[in-house]
Design an enzyme around this catalytic site. Structure first.
Site, short mmCIF file in Angstrom:
data_model
loop_
_atom_site.label_atom_id
_atom_site.label_comp_id
_atom_site.label_asym_id
_atom_site.label_seq_id
_atom_site.Cartn_x
_atom_site.Cartn_y
_atom_site.Cartn_z
N GLY A 177 0.67 -1.19 0.06
CA GLY A 177 0.10 0.01 -0.09
C GLY A 177 0.74 1.27 -0.30
N ARG A 178 2.16 1.10 0.22
CA ARG A 178 2.94 2.50 0.22
C ARG A 178 4.37 1.93 0.21
NH1 ARG A 178 4.87 3.79 6.29
NH2 ARG A 178 4.38 2.10 7.36
N LYS A 190 9.91 2.61 0.47
CA LYS A 190 8.76 2.53 1.23
C LYS A 190 8.31 3.77 1.56
CE LYS A 190 7.50 0.04 5.81
NZ LYS A 190 8.21 -0.71 6.94
N ASP A 205 -2.43 6.73 2.28
CA ASP A 205 -1.92 7.79 1.51
C ASP A 205 -0.61 7.30 0.81
OD1 ASP A 205 -0.16 7.67 3.51
OD2 ASP A 205 -0.27 9.87 4.21
N GLY A 206 -0.26 6.09 1.15
CA GLY A 206 0.71 5.45 0.40
C GLY A 206 2.23 6.21 1.12
N ARG A 243 14.58 -0.18 1.08
CA ARG A 243 14.75 -1.42 1.81
C ARG A 243 15.31 -2.33 0.76
NH1 ARG A 243 9.84 -3.52 5.39
NH2 ARG A 243 8.72 -3.84 3.25
N ASP A 252 1.32 -11.17 7.01
CA ASP A 252 1.94 -10.50 5.94
C ASP A 252 3.18 -9.89 6.26
OD1 ASP A 252 -0.11 -9.09 7.58
OD2 ASP A 252 0.67 -7.29 6.93
P1 AMP Z 1 2.38 -2.95 8.09
O1 AMP Z 1 1.37 -3.00 9.38
O2 AMP Z 1 3.13 -1.87 8.15
O3 AMP Z 1 2.81 -4.21 7.84
O4 AMP Z 1 1.06 -2.59 7.12
C1 AMP Z 1 -0.12 -3.64 6.85
C2 AMP Z 1 -0.39 -2.96 5.39
O5 AMP Z 1 -0.97 -1.77 5.48
C3 AMP Z 1 0.34 -3.25 4.18
O6 AMP Z 1 -0.35 -3.69 3.15
C4 AMP Z 1 0.73 -1.58 3.78
O7 AMP Z 1 1.02 -1.79 2.59
C5 AMP Z 1 -0.31 -1.03 4.32
N1 AMP Z 1 -0.09 0.45 4.73
C6 AMP Z 1 0.46 0.84 6.05
N2 AMP Z 1 0.59 2.25 5.92
C7 AMP Z 1 0.13 2.59 4.88
C8 AMP Z 1 -0.10 4.05 4.40
N3 AMP Z 1 0.10 5.05 4.83
N4 AMP Z 1 -0.60 3.93 3.06
C9 AMP Z 1 -0.96 2.84 2.36
N5 AMP Z 1 -0.87 1.51 2.96
C10 AMP Z 1 -0.22 1.50 4.09
MG MG Z 2 3.78 -5.24 6.55
#
Ligand code: AMP
Ligand code: MG
Length: 486
Positions: A98-99, A119, A131-132, A182, A258
């Site tokens: 997502g980002r 990232k 917001d990515g 990364r 994930d």
């Molecule tokens: P994480 O808990 O960091 O492993 O993120 C879980 C999921 O949320 C992953 O699919 C990320 O890509 C997505 N994600 C986290 N933060 C953002 C963000 N600011 N914008 C879009 N996707 C996000």
């Molecule tokens: Mg993750």
């Protein structure tokens, strides 16, 4: 955009071979990093650049900023966001990058194929409501902790650079936007398999198994039972990985499926932190209300995640679902024994024991029980054993048992100390030190961050570079809380 795409950035030494981008449609989406206003370098990991055969040292600050903010896509790159799903705190969700955007896969001079991923580089088709973007503090945190883990000898993704974007990101307050570069053996997760299993795409699952076998477990190639063999191989790498986390007091904090890489690398440094005082129930993450991902839960959660992996693989294990389940169970149920063996090996290393003995578990548990009862500092207790310093160490009764055990191997604790110093770090990234360094970096004072990195990237050698970096947290400090910084 300042810093026009330059020849230097393009020719820094990339050797792209984008294997994932050649997988079938549905595995990923092609997407470019978003333009950003004013990229500026905060950190570049030149030692990693050297090891990757990238001439990062030759880049101007402007070129480095453009490159690591994703503003200059080098020839041969093929940027994509990967599709995946995952169990987050026990519940299934379809996710995807997502980002994050995979710039490409780079072949190092020593022949390794590494993912290079941004990232925080903007939205993707998988961003959902996000917001990515990423904020500077959490990206620096991932940089520091991943590089510390690497220096500790623990398999992990690496961090090549952090740049600020010159743009705000909006969280509970306005923060400085940043991009982390990364580097990973790959970004294939348990959740990648779950994605195709959930969509009942058995051909895609089969393709993914073949891909992962070729990339990470080439010894399994060509086996008719490749999926089952892969399950067992991932079980063993995870058992070893989590045992090594336990050995340095690391709490990952968000062991969703994930965030479990099938390569066996530690990945996704969010609310992670290291123990100060030893307590098995320690939780740092502000969102982990139930303690699901507490320190001592980690082996059990790794096995739970492995069971989700096994479920995703079921269609490939046997045509009969019952037979497939029986095969999967046998592999998953062996996890605790594999973990125990890996953990005992870690603890023997920390205690300077060269030979396995039936009482090793009890010996290690005895020290941990004393540490729990007294609130002893995890890192310092073990390091004190390597110095022979009295007082700060362990109770006399336990020391007596330990010395007897060494004597049975024909060694004294003085003999054992050399090996122990390579298994018991002087420092880990201390929570209060990390926070102070990140706060200073927010204010453009990079001094504390530089000092922190100099310390945590040399964890086993004692010396003046550790001054100011040692723990524990000051007396009376609040219980430490981490936030799932995004
Ligand atoms: P994480 O808990 O960091 O492993 O993120 C879980 C999921 O949320 C992953 O699919 C990320 O890509 C997505 N994600 C986290 N933060 C953002 C963000 N600011 N914008 C879009 N996707 C996000
Ligand atoms: Mg993750």
């Amino acid at each position: 955009m300042p810093g026009s795409p330059s020849v230097a950035a393009a020719t820094v030494g990339w050797r792209f071979d984008n294997t994932y981008a050649r997988l079938p449609e549905g595995f990923f989406a092609r997407v470019l990093p978003a333009p950003v206003r004013a990229p500026a370098v905060v950190l570049v990991n030149h030692a990693l650049g050297d090891a990757m055969g990238l001439a990062t040292r030759a880049l101007s600050a402007e070129d480095a900023a453009a490159l690591f903010a994703g503003q200059m896509i080098p020839p041969g790159a093929d940027p994509i966001a990967q599709a995946y799903a995952g169990h987050q705190f026990g519940g299934f969700t379809v996710l995807g990058d997502g980002r994050a955007i995979l710039l490409g896969e780079h072949r190092t001079p020593d022949g390794r194929l590494l993912d290079v991923q941004f990232k925080g580089s903007g939205p993707t088709p998988y961003s959902r409501r996000g917001d990515g973007r990423a904020a500077l503090g959490p990206m620096l945190r991932e940089y520091v902790v991943s590089e510390a883990m690497h220096a500790l000898g623990i398999p992990t993704t690496r961090s090549l650079a952090v740049v600020t974007t010159g743009e705000p990101v909006y969280r509970d307050r306005v923060l400085r936007g940043a991009v982390l570069t990364r580097v990973a053996a790959s970004h294939v997760r348990v959740g990648t398999f779950e994605y195709f299993a959930a969509h009942r795409q058995v051909d895609a699952l089969r393709t993914l198994v073949a891909y992962v076998v070729e990339r990470h477990f080439p010894g399994l190639a060509g086996r008719p039972d490749a999926a089952l063999a892969l399950l067992a191989a991932v079980r063993d790498t995870q058992a070893t990985l989590v045992a090594r986390w336990m050995g340095v007091g690391f709490v990952h904090g968000v062991m969703n499926t994930d965030n479990m890489a099938v390569s066996g690398e530690t990945i996704d440094y969010g609310p992670c932190a290291f123990l100060d005082r030893y307590h098995p129930d320690t939780v740092f993450s502000s969102i982990d209300h139930m303690g699901r991902y507490a320190y001592a839960q980690q082996p059990g959660i790794a096995q739970w995640n492995l069971a989700r992996f096994a479920e995703a693989l079921l269609p490939l294990l046997d045509d009969s679902r019952d037979a497939a389940i029986a095969l999967a169970k046998e592999v998953v149920h062996a996890f605790p024994a594999r973990f125990e063996a890996a953990w005992l090996a870690v603890m023997r290393g920390k205690l300077g024991l060269a030979e396995a003995h039936p009482d090793d578990g009890a010996l290690a548990a005895g020290l941990l029980a004393w540490m729990e009862a007294t609130g002893a500092d995890f890192t310092n207790t073990f390091r004190a054993l390597t110095t022979g310093a009295p007082g700060d160490g362990a109770p006399a009764k336990w020391l007596g048992e330990w010395r007897a055990r060494l004597a049975a191997e024909g060694r004294t604790d003085a003999d054992a100390r050399d090996a122990m110093r390579r298994a018991n770090p002087v420092v880990v990234p201390r929570n209060h030190v990390v926070e102070a360094a990140l706060a200073a970096a927010e204010r453009d004072d990079g001094g504390p961050l530089t000092a922190l990195l100099a310390s945590v990237t040399r964890p086993y050698e004692d010396g003046p570079w550790h001054d100011g970096q040692r723990g524990p947290a000051p007396e009376g400090a609040e219980p430490y809380r981490t936030f799932c910084g995004t």
